[in-house]
Motif scaffolding. Structure first.
Motif, short mmCIF file in Angstrom:
data_model
loop_
_atom_site.label_atom_id
_atom_site.label_comp_id
_atom_site.label_asym_id
_atom_site.label_seq_id
_atom_site.Cartn_x
_atom_site.Cartn_y
_atom_site.Cartn_z
N TYR A 277 2.94 13.57 -2.88
CA TYR A 277 3.18 12.41 -2.01
C TYR A 277 2.22 12.38 -0.83
CZ TYR A 277 7.53 11.65 -4.56
OH TYR A 277 8.44 11.42 -5.55
N GLY B 77 -4.56 6.84 0.09
CA GLY B 77 -4.34 5.40 0.22
C GLY B 77 -4.71 4.87 1.60
N TRP C 141 -0.81 13.76 -0.43
CA TRP C 141 -2.18 13.41 -0.79
C TRP C 141 -2.30 11.94 -1.20
CZ3 TRP C 141 -6.41 15.86 0.25
CH2 TRP C 141 -6.40 17.25 0.50
N ALA C 142 -1.31 11.46 -1.88
CA ALA C 142 -1.35 10.05 -2.29
C ALA C 142 -1.38 9.13 -1.07
CB ALA C 142 -0.15 9.73 -3.17
N LEU C 143 -0.51 9.43 -0.05
CA LEU C 143 -0.52 8.61 1.18
C LEU C 143 -1.83 8.75 1.94
CD1 LEU C 143 3.13 9.23 2.47
CD2 LEU C 143 2.19 7.09 1.57
N LEU D 147 0.83 -1.19 0.00
CA LEU D 147 0.00 0.00 0.00
C LEU D 147 0.88 1.26 0.00
CD1 LEU D 147 -2.77 1.41 0.20
CD2 LEU D 147 -2.59 1.18 2.70
N ILE D 148 1.88 1.22 0.87
CA ILE D 148 2.77 2.40 0.93
C ILE D 148 3.52 2.57 -0.39
CG2 ILE D 148 4.83 3.34 2.08
CD1 ILE D 148 3.84 1.94 4.66
N CYS E 146 1.19 4.05 -2.96
CA CYS E 146 0.95 5.48 -2.68
C CYS E 146 2.16 6.32 -3.11
CB CYS E 146 0.63 5.69 -1.21
SG CYS E 146 -0.96 4.99 -0.70
N VAL F 118 2.18 6.58 -6.88
CA VAL F 118 1.19 7.59 -7.35
C VAL F 118 1.70 8.99 -7.03
CG1 VAL F 118 -1.16 8.46 -7.04
CG2 VAL F 118 -0.74 5.99 -7.18
N GLY F 119 2.30 9.17 -5.88
CA GLY F 119 2.85 10.48 -5.52
C GLY F 119 3.98 10.89 -6.44
#
Length: 432
Positions: free
Chosen positions: A30, A37, A32-34, A16-17, A20, A23-24
């Motif tokens: 970064y 997620g 917002w992506a975290l 998951l990390i 994220c 995507v970041g």
């Protein structure tokens, strides 16, 4: 959670990390992506918790919701535990049902009471013998349904070593025997047995003894009267007949005493409580009995001591109490050797009143103590014949005490003497 599933969770979090961060990297955001997620992961977790909560509260008798991964393992584990617990409950319920079925088949009534004396459960025989009704009598106090005053006294006692007999509240012709047994945290099991047949046989025995005693009394009185006349005019008879006449007169008197004791026992057994229930001044009663005991002692020089609290009186029949107390004191005089010591005490404490008669006579072996209050039971037949007793004295004492809600305690050791103690409950006392 075992080691394998811990590794699976760690790998899922790492994926998951990583996703994220990827995507970041592509979007340049970064944070917002975290946030998105982890928010999605938290939402998914909350959704699974809601599914679990809904299943536990509404669909526990069905299979759990389908889910893969860790939550699927949680659902399956809870379902297995639920089925195992349900199986154990079914097994316990089967045992309870079987116990209730077997108890319901008993002819004796079985009643379960809680710590406050309220009805919890009973079998079918209790409905017949006690008139209990389902379900309106559940959680009702048992003393409200069995209203006999003796039952109320019996139930309020801390210990119940002996059963209680009383008429059935449903049918006065039935005689019941009740036994309370404590268990758990203050609860009781009450077993009720129909002893009508035994009571009838006992009543037939009492009637037989009473009738025979009455029938023997008249001819014995006539014989004793003629013997007394002959002994009074012995100078007109052959001297060889004097000893025979005296022995016949002595045995006739002994038979009269025996009949009197049998009739007294029959009278005591006829009712549960004395009709003349008045406060008795026990200290003055004991003074009178002590004077008679000194006369009975005659030249044997017994040392009789009396300690009686004049402030304590006893509710009951003075005639019956005199009979019981004099039996105990006169027995001590008869069986204590010359120059022996006899101590009489009357006192009270928070548990009731006590009369004790102690002597330093020959004592009684422990094997005889439980049977001393039986009719005609003799520890030593030759000694009893020598003292002229009927063998009914302690039986009379027992029945008098029962009618006054008391009981007799006996302690004795051979060569050390004996102590007979009458205990009366606080409800029988009247203080000045």
């Amino acid at each position: 959670m075992n080691q394998d599933w811990r590794g699976v969770v760690i790998r899922q979090l790492l994926l998951l990390i990583s996703a994220c961060l990827l995507v970041g990297l592509l979007s340049g955001e970064y944070a917002w992506a975290l946030a998105v997620g982890f928010g999605a992961f938290l939402g998914w977790t909350l959704w699974q918790l809601l599914r679990l909560q809904h299943w536990l509260h509404h669909q526990t008798d069905q299979a759990p919701p389908h889910c893969s991964g860790l939550w699927g393992e949680v659902f399956d584990s809870l379902y297995r535990l639920q089925r195992r617990a349900q199986g154990e409950r079914d097994g316990l319920q089967a045992v309870i049902d079987r116990a209730q079925e077997s108890t319901a088949a008993l002819k004796d009534a079985v009643v379960m009471l809680d710590a406050d004396g309220n009805l919890e459960w009973w079998n079918r025989a209790a409905q017949t013998l006690l008139g209990l009704k389902t379900p309106q009598d559940v959680n009702q106090p048992v003393t409200n349904l069995v209203r006999h005053p003796r039952f109320k006294e019996y139930f309020e006692q801390r210990q119940h070593p002996e059963p209680l007999e009383l008429p059935s509240p449903v049918n006065e012709q039935l005689r019941l025997q009740l036994q309370l047994t404590p268990y758990g945290h203050g609860e009781h099991v009450m077993v009720v047995r129909d002893v009508t047949r035994v009571h009838q046989l006992e009543q037939m025995r009492k009637d037989f003894v009473t009738n025979v005693s009455h029938e023997l009394r008249t001819p014995l009185t006539v014989i004793s009267g003629y013997l007394e006349t002959l002994v009074d005019n012995a100078e007109q008879l052959n001297p060889r007949w004097l000893r025979a006449l005296q022995q016949m007169q002595q045995q006739g008197l002994r038979m009269q005493n025996l009949l009197n004791d049998l009739l007294l026992l029959a009278k005591l057994e006829a009712a549960d409580y004395p009709s003349d229930n008045l406060p008795v001044t026990v200290d003055l009663l004991l003074l009178s009995i002590q004077a008679d005991a000194r006369a009975l002692s005659a030249g044997r020089n017994h040392r009789l001591s009396l300690e009686a609290d004049p402030a304590i009186r006893l509710k009951g029949s003075e005639v019956e109490l005199r009979s019981a107390f004099s039996n105990l004191i006169f027995n001590a005089v008869k069986y204590t050797p010359a120059e022996g010591q006899i101590r009489i005490r009357w006192w009270a404490d928070e548990r009731g009143a006590y009369l004790s008669v102690s002597d330093n006579g020959p004592g009684i072996e422990a094997k005889h103590l439980p049977r001393l209050t039986e009719r005609f039971y003799r520890v030593d037949g030759s000694r009893a014949a020598h003292t002229g007793g009927t063998g009914l004295g302690l039986a009379i004492v027992k029945h008098v005490l029962l009618r006054h809600r008391g009981h007799l305690q006996i302690s004795s050791e051979p060569g050390q003497g004996s102590t007979f103690t009458c205990h009366f409950p606080v409800t029988q006392l009247v203080r000045r």
